[in-house]
Motif scaffolding. Structure first.
Motif, PDB file in Angstrom:
ATOM      1  N   TYR A 239      11.722  79.883 -42.873  1.00 34.70           N
ATOM      2  CA  TYR A 239      12.442  79.145 -41.836  1.00 34.70           C
ATOM      3  C   TYR A 239      11.519  78.152 -41.129  1.00 34.70           C
ATOM      4  CZ  TYR A 239      15.367  78.440 -37.670  1.00 34.70           C
ATOM      5  OH  TYR A 239      16.107  77.892 -36.660  1.00 34.70           O
ATOM      6  N   ASN A 240      10.316  78.581 -40.810  1.00 39.23           N
ATOM      7  CA  ASN A 240       9.350  77.676 -40.172  1.00 39.23           C
ATOM      8  C   ASN A 240       8.969  76.520 -41.089  1.00 39.23           C
ATOM      9  OD1 ASN A 240       8.141  78.650 -37.375  1.00 39.23           O
ATOM     10  ND2 ASN A 240       8.642  80.475 -38.545  1.00 39.23           N
ATOM     11  N   TYR A 241       8.851  76.822 -42.384  1.00 38.57           N
ATOM     12  CA  TYR A 241       8.555  75.757 -43.348  1.00 38.57           C
ATOM     13  C   TYR A 241       9.672  74.719 -43.356  1.00 38.57           C
ATOM     14  CZ  TYR A 241       9.087  73.544 -47.912  1.00 38.57           C
ATOM     15  OH  TYR A 241       9.321  72.638 -48.917  1.00 38.57           O
ATOM     16  N   ALA A 246      12.096  69.468 -41.886  1.00 40.47           N
ATOM     17  CA  ALA A 246      13.115  68.688 -41.195  1.00 40.47           C
ATOM     18  C   ALA A 246      12.495  67.667 -40.240  1.00 40.47           C
ATOM     19  CB  ALA A 246      14.060  69.612 -40.434  1.00 40.47           C
ATOM     20  N   ILE A 247      11.438  68.078 -39.542  1.00 35.75           N
ATOM     21  CA  ILE A 247      10.780  67.164 -38.607  1.00 35.75           C
ATOM     22  C   ILE A 247      10.095  66.024 -39.358  1.00 35.75           C
ATOM     23  CG2 ILE A 247       8.793  66.967 -37.051  1.00 35.75           C
ATOM     24  CD1 ILE A 247      11.196  68.026 -35.626  1.00 35.75           C
ATOM     25  N   THR A 248       9.387  66.348 -40.431  1.00 36.36           N
ATOM     26  CA  THR A 248       8.658  65.322 -41.187  1.00 36.36           C
ATOM     27  C   THR A 248       9.597  64.398 -41.954  1.00 36.36           C
ATOM     28  OG1 THR A 248       8.380  66.883 -43.027  1.00 36.36           O
ATOM     29  CG2 THR A 248       6.589  66.721 -41.421  1.00 36.36           C
ATOM     30  N   LYS A 249      10.785  64.919 -42.317  1.00 35.21           N
ATOM     31  CA  LYS A 249      11.765  64.092 -43.041  1.00 35.21           C
ATOM     32  C   LYS A 249      12.757  63.434 -42.082  1.00 35.21           C
ATOM     33  CE  LYS A 249      10.174  65.054 -47.114  1.00 35.21           C
ATOM     34  NZ  LYS A 249       9.521  64.026 -47.952  1.00 35.21           N
ATOM     35  N   HIS A 250      12.482  63.573 -40.792  1.00 34.09           N
ATOM     36  CA  HIS A 250      13.274  62.898 -39.759  1.00 34.09           C
ATOM     37  C   HIS A 250      14.753  63.263 -39.838  1.00 34.09           C
ATOM     38  CE1 HIS A 250       9.669  60.573 -39.017  1.00 34.09           C
ATOM     39  NE2 HIS A 250       9.655  60.182 -40.278  1.00 34.09           N
ATOM     40  N   THR A 256      17.699  70.523 -35.439  1.00 32.13           N
ATOM     41  CA  THR A 256      16.258  70.453 -35.704  1.00 32.13           C
ATOM     42  C   THR A 256      15.469  70.561 -34.406  1.00 32.13           C
ATOM     43  OG1 THR A 256      16.666  69.019 -37.605  1.00 32.13           O
ATOM     44  CG2 THR A 256      14.429  69.068 -36.739  1.00 32.13           C
ATOM     45  N   TYR A 257      15.851  69.783 -33.421  1.00 34.59           N
ATOM     46  CA  TYR A 257      15.099  69.739 -32.168  1.00 34.59           C
ATOM     47  C   TYR A 257      15.228  71.040 -31.376  1.00 34.59           C
ATOM     48  CZ  TYR A 257      14.347  64.795 -33.056  1.00 34.59           C
ATOM     49  OH  TYR A 257      13.949  63.600 -33.615  1.00 34.59           O
ATOM     50  N   ILE A 258      16.414  71.634 -31.390  1.00 40.45           N
ATOM     51  CA  ILE A 258      16.593  72.899 -30.673  1.00 40.45           C
ATOM     52  C   ILE A 258      15.800  74.009 -31.348  1.00 40.45           C
ATOM     53  CG2 ILE A 258      18.257  74.696 -30.053  1.00 40.45           C
ATOM     54  CD1 ILE A 258      20.332  72.513 -29.651  1.00 40.45           C
ATOM     55  N   GLY A 259      15.864  74.087 -32.679  1.00 42.46           N
ATOM     56  CA  GLY A 259      15.125  75.120 -33.408  1.00 42.46           C
ATOM     57  C   GLY A 259      13.624  75.017 -33.185  1.00 42.46           C
ATOM     58  N   VAL A 260      13.079  73.814 -33.331  1.00 43.60           N
ATOM     59  CA  VAL A 260      11.638  73.614 -33.163  1.00 43.60           C
ATOM     60  C   VAL A 260      11.217  73.834 -31.715  1.00 43.60           C
ATOM     61  CG1 VAL A 260       9.774  71.912 -33.283  1.00 43.60           C
ATOM     62  CG2 VAL A 260      11.452  72.051 -35.132  1.00 43.60           C
TER      63      VAL A 260
END
Length: 418
Positions: A239-241, A246-250, A256-260
């Motif tokens: 999940y962390n991967y 998701a962040i690096t692929k924009h 994405t933002y809530i999870g991170v």
């Protein structure tokens, strides 16, 4: 005749419903399979409810604490009676709504409709999700709010400002939600949204008096371990991967933002202080659709003969998750091997003791164990009277004997105090 404000509200609702109906899809076979998964999960929850008793922490909250979680439980018990099903049914209902939102997000976010079934199944098996749907915890409500906001963002490409405003007053975890929306707004150059969310963040921090001070302590590894347990260890790593992917692929969505943000905020705070996992960890589960999308993307861009490695990798993740789920719902089976308490022992024996006392016509009894006395109070056994309940060695024949899987795990005698 309706006043103009109400006429305007009615007109607004009609317009919204009309717009919604234009995007409505027809019911299909995938929806039927979703209902089978969701109803099976709910059935397992109710089966588990029948096996456990109220814990001391839950009983204390039920009788003495004022919060939305316990207010909801008290209301349900007042309507349906003092029993475990009435106590926990609202949280199972929230769990069903969460599965519905997860499925709806999957239908809008994932490539194939069947992918959303796999997403719903994984979500329904998460240990943390099952804990929050069985026990009196605010986690399910936190997930519900987060999923609803993510669904509006995925489906309509909008920020649900009203839902965000209401979340300010619900729980301290909303501070993480506002931070996540701030990062999303910065990425998408939305200055008004940034100001709105910063204001909501400040109000939430003030209302719930969140302490972010302290000095570095050794809670980081404990919190990391707790996260791994609530997600399942291998799934947590994967999940962390996928969140990193998701962040690096924009991946430009709120999930994405809530999870991170939820994961990073929790881990950073745990460096300085002990964190209540019930408050901050649940919100990170909203990024689960991203993990499923990453998995199917990795598979589908490769020729069939090169997909074995990815299938094996996810099979291991799924197998460990299934094992944890099985251990959770079949935890009483551990008593086949030993009469020693297992991880769920705090949720046992109270109901059986109350039933045993009622079989003798006893409605009040004196106990040395004040925690047990409070738990028995929920089942209609008051504290006091001229009778006393004492614990005797396991295996000794007593007035009340509690057996799980054929093993005697508790024995009690009833004696006169006067």
């Amino acid at each position: 005749m309706a006043s103009p404000p109400f006429q305007n509200i009615a007109l607004y609702l009609k317009i919204w419903l009309n717009q919604h109906s234009q995007t409505k899809r027809s019911f299909d076979i995938v929806d039927i399979f979703f209902l089978l998964i969701a109803l099976s999960s709910v059935a397992l929850q109710f089966m588990m409810i029948g096996q456990i008793s109220i814990s001391y922490k839950e009983a204390y909250g039920f009788f003495y604490e004022k919060s939305f979680v316990f207010d909801l439980a008290r209301l349900s018990v007042e309507i349906f009676g003092h029993n475990d099903y009435a106590l926990r049914a609202p949280f199972v209902g929230i769990h069903f709504l969460n599965m519905l939102l997860v499925y709806a997000i999957g239908r809008n976010y994932l490539k194939k409709p069947t992918d959303s079934l796999f997403l719903t199944l994984i979500y329904a098996m998460l240990p943390g999700v099952n804990f929050s749907s069985i026990l009196l915890m605010k986690s399910g409500l936190i997930i519900l709010i987060s999923l609803w906001i993510c669904y509006i963002n995925i489906r309509y490409k909008k920020i649900p400002y009203i839902a965000l405003f209401l979340s300010v007053f619900i729980d301290s975890s909303s501070s993480v939600l506002f931070l996540a929306v701030v990062f999303y707004a910065i990425k998408n150059k939305m200055p008004k949204t940034i100001m709105y969310c910063l204001g909501g963040f400040a109000i939430n921090m003030y209302l719930f008096d969140i302490d972010i001070g302290g000095r570095p302590q050794g809670h980081f590894l404990d919190m990391l371990g707790e996260m791994a347990m609530l997600f399942s260890p291998f799934l947590f790593i994967y999940y962390n991967y996928t969140l990193y992917w998701a962040i690096t692929k924009h991946q430009n969505n709120l999930m994405t933002y809530i999870g991170v943000t939820s994961l990073m905020f929790t881990l950073l705070l745990s460096i300085r202080q002990s964190i209540d996992a019930e408050i901050f960890i649940p919100m990170s589960a909203v990024g689960l659709p991203i993990m499923i999308k990453s998995f199917f993307n990795d598979m589908r861009i490769r020729l069939p003969r090169f997909r074995t490695h990815y299938r094996v990798r996810f099979f291991v993740v799924f197998a460990v998750l299934f094992l944890e789920t099985f251990c959770l719902f079949a935890n009483k089976w551990s008593y086949v091997l030993s009469a020693k308490d297992n991880f769920a022992s705090n949720y046992y024996i109270a109901k059986e003791i109350a039933q045993g006392l009622k079989a003798y016509g006893i409605k009040a009894i004196t106990l040395k164990d004040e925690r047990l006395a409070l738990r028995l109070r929920f089942y209609g056994i008051q504290t006091g009277g001229d009778l006393r309940l004492i614990k005797i060695p396991n295996g000794t024949k007593g007035d009340i004997g509690i057996k799980y899987m054929g093993r005697n795990i508790r024995s009690y005698n009833i004696i006169k105090t006067k």
